[in-house]
Design an enzyme around this catalytic site. Structure first.
Site, PDB file in Angstrom:
ATOM      1  N   ALA A  56       3.595   5.153  -4.093  1.00 13.11           N
ATOM      2  CA  ALA A  56       4.743   5.376  -3.084  1.00 13.11           C
ATOM      3  C   ALA A  56       4.313   4.938  -1.852  1.00 13.11           C
ATOM      4  CB  ALA A  56       4.905   7.125  -3.091  1.00 13.11           C
ATOM      5  N   ILE A  82      -1.146   6.357  -2.232  1.00 19.91           N
ATOM      6  CA  ILE A  82      -0.340   6.169  -1.060  1.00 19.91           C
ATOM      7  C   ILE A  82      -0.612   4.474  -0.920  1.00 19.91           C
ATOM      8  CG2 ILE A  82      -0.328   6.325   1.336  1.00 19.91           C
ATOM      9  CD1 ILE A  82       0.214   8.910  -0.185  1.00 19.91           C
ATOM     10  N   LYS A  83       0.677   4.221  -0.937  1.00 17.53           N
ATOM     11  CA  LYS A  83       0.573   2.628  -0.786  1.00 17.53           C
ATOM     12  C   LYS A  83       0.616   2.203   0.591  1.00 17.53           C
ATOM     13  CE  LYS A  83       2.842  -1.421  -3.353  1.00 17.53           C
ATOM     14  NZ  LYS A  83       3.992  -1.727  -4.395  1.00 17.53           N
ATOM     15  N   LEU A  84      -0.253   1.301   1.178  1.00 19.01           N
ATOM     16  CA  LEU A  84      -0.279   0.763   2.557  1.00 19.01           C
ATOM     17  C   LEU A  84      -0.085  -0.867   2.809  1.00 19.01           C
ATOM     18  CD1 LEU A  84      -3.241   3.307   3.141  1.00 19.01           C
ATOM     19  CD2 LEU A  84      -1.118   3.884   4.041  1.00 19.01           C
TER      20      LEU A  84
END
Length: 217
Positions: A56, A82-84
């Site tokens: 996400a 967690i997508k960054l």
């Protein structure tokens, strides 16, 4: 090699998961827009379907805001990743989140040196974009080869998550090169099972079987 599906469409995720083909799911703001649903709502539903990591993505571009959004996303489910973005702020957030025990996926990678930075920041996954490089006249698969070599040279545990996959050959070549994961649209994943000789052979077998007049069971 792991298969992730790149979508936020619940119907497709359920279908592929029931086949036992899914190891995880990736989403992004564009896919959330396409789904027409609230990010927290649809992401929670996806996390309840698959056991593997569900990426996400934060929408913020500054470190402090990234961390605030990451805290919200992480509360959705235990299998959130967690997508960054691959920026200095994104790498700083990656380091902090990884240190806190969260899975991270550093995305929008277009060079081997970017991937190296993601690995040094402790990313769980780094997502090089194969198809988008191809679109710009650069061999996207060569990037996967370079990253694999660098990670093997130094023993980095960051997994190569090949993204922007457009074709069956992309999947095949990523497997040959040694990508740890490919994330593909549902239609591409389904197309991996297809071959005209398989269809032709099955047609012949069924025709011959009918001529025997037999039944099994």
């Amino acid at each position: 090699m792991k298969f992730f599906v790149d979508t936020a469409e619940i119907k497709d995720i359920k279908e592929l998961n029931e086949l036992g083909l899914l190891d995880g799911v990736t989403t992004n703001p564009s896919l959330i827009l396409k789904s027409g649903r609230n990010i927290a709502e649809v992401t929670k539903e996806i996390c309840g379907i698959v056991e593997g990591p569900v990426s996400a993505e934060v929408a913020a571009t500054e470190y402090s805001e990234m961390m605030k959004e990451a805290a919200v996303l992480a509360k959705i489910a235990d299998n959130i990743c967690i997508k960054l973005p691959l920026t200095f702020d994104g790498l700083k957030a990656c380091k902090a989140l990884t240190s806190d025990g969260h899975k991270t996926n550093v995305t929008l990678c277009f060079s081997a040196t970017q991937a190296l930075l993601a690995a040094k920041a402790g990313a769980t996954f780094v997502s090089p974009f194969v198809g988008r490089l191809d679109d710009s006249g650069i061999d996207g698969l060569e990037l996967i080869r370079d990253i694999r070599q660098i990670f093997d040279n130094y023993g980095y545990e960051t997994e190569i998550l090949a993204a922007s996959i457009r074709t069956i050959n992309h999947v095949k070549d990523c497997a040959l090169i040694g990508a740890d994961v490919v994330t593909v649209p549902p239609a591409t994943l389904k197309s991996l099972v297809k071959h005209p000789l398989t269809d032709k052979g099955l047609e012949q077998f069924l025709a011959d079987w009918a001529k025997t007049g037999q039944k099994i069971g």
